[in-house]
Scaffold this active site. Structure first.
Site, PDB file in Angstrom:
ATOM      1  CB  CYS A  98       1.644  62.594 134.887  1.00  0.00           C
ATOM      2  SG  CYS A  98       1.971  64.434 134.234  1.00  0.00           S
ATOM      3  N   GLY A 224       7.714  56.878 123.618  1.00  0.00           N
ATOM      4  CA  GLY A 224       7.135  58.380 123.669  1.00  0.00           C
ATOM      5  C   GLY A 224       7.992  59.413 123.011  1.00  0.00           C
TER       6      GLY A 224
END
Length: 315
Positions: A98, A224
């Site tokens: 992340c 994603g």
């Protein structure tokens, strides 16, 4: 081939997973991260982020879901990993990719890429805490500001006993810039390891998926942002099906407005519908007009009425 739905904080929550898995053929979904600091989190935290735990770790349409943890302290990663699987999660995933400044500032996510030993310790602790028959996966990028440590990172994951590795083909500093995607680097990692490697990044359609697999040698991909651009993307990628027609997209949005978010303050659909339409605009011209219509609306009932008022038969 396998197609996995990526974890996207603030985007791919349980409601979106429910909708997307109903019209797709995903092999697995990874949840938004559960932030682990210095305690064993209460059950309600896991149920909030992954309500599918109360349905045998599957979405209503039957797709498996795996809880993702984000943190840096092995002891607490281990204890929370054990809790996740006790609650029914089909294995656990460790977030080492992340790029959020907030997450990185607290020592989690992509920050771990700076020190592969931290990845090793965290993944190893989770592996030891989770029954051997359940998978422990790790999601990484190629590095923090360069790919120099990509092999150290990959080796750390394998040596920790992880079941599989997801590699996003960019560094943290490269963010999501398309020109920096490096599927070959993912392939180099795949050739080095004995565990499955899943490719992630810049997979938007059948052609890009085929190109990614040809270059990387991977037979599994994780998607994603593209999953929001084209709501049936897994079927496009797996079977070369055409993208979902706009009337079906609208029907999906209408269903979305009817779903209730547990603990919703009334702003949930306002933010999420606008967010989803901003993704859809990249693939559907019709989404731009709809976005312009709802962007000035600021409460869920108005958003819902605007979406529900669309006559699909006339599209």
């Amino acid at each position: 081939m396998r197609v996995l739905l990526a974890p996207m904080e603030g985007v791919l929550d349980s409601l979106v997973r429910e909708l997307l898995t109903e019209v797709n053929d995903y092999d697995l979904c990874i949840t938004e991260f559960v932030r682990v600091v210095d305690q064993l989190l209460p059950v309600k935290v896991f149920h909030r982020i992954c309500p599918e735990l109360q349905n045998a770790s599957r979405t209503p349409s039957g797709t498996l879901v795996r809880v993702q943890l984000l943190g840096q302290f092995p002891q607490w990663l281990a204890e929370n990993a054990a809790r996740a699987v006790e609650l029914g999660s089909w294995g656990v995933d460790l977030n080492c990719g992340c790029p959020s400044k907030t997450v990185n500032g607290s020592g989690g996510g992509a920050t771990l890429l700076k020190d592969p030993e931290l990845i090793y310790q965290g993944a190893k602790a989770m592996r030891e805490a989770v029954p051997a028959h359940l998978p422990v996966s790790v999601k990484v990028r190629l590095g923090w500001d360069s790919g120099e440590k990509k092999f150290e990172i990959a080796d750390a994951v394998q040596q920790a006993g992880a079941t599989e590795l997801v590699v996003h083909g960019r560094t943290k500093e490269q963010g999501y810039r398309a020109e920096h995607i490096d599927w070959q680097a993912i392939g180099d990692i795949r050739q080095r390891l004995n565990i499955p490697v899943i490719a992630n990044g810049e997979i938007w359609d059948w052609q890009s998926a085929q190109q990614c697999m040809a270059i990387s040698g991977c037979d599994a991909v994780m998607i994603g942002r593209g999953a929001l651009n084209i709501p049936n993307l897994s079927r496009v990628v797996k079977y070369n099906e055409p993208r979902m027609p706009w009337p079906e997209v609208v029907a999906l949005l209408q269903k979305y407005t009817r779903l209730e978010k547990q603990g919703d303050t009334g702003l949930y659909h306002v933010a999420r519908i606008k967010q989803w339409l901003s993704y859809l605009r990249k693939e559907y011209d019709e989404a731009t007009e709809l976005f312009q219509h709802v962007r000035v609306l600021n409460n869920s009932p108005d958003i819902a009425r605007a979406i529900q008022a669309i006559d699909i038969e006339k599209l």
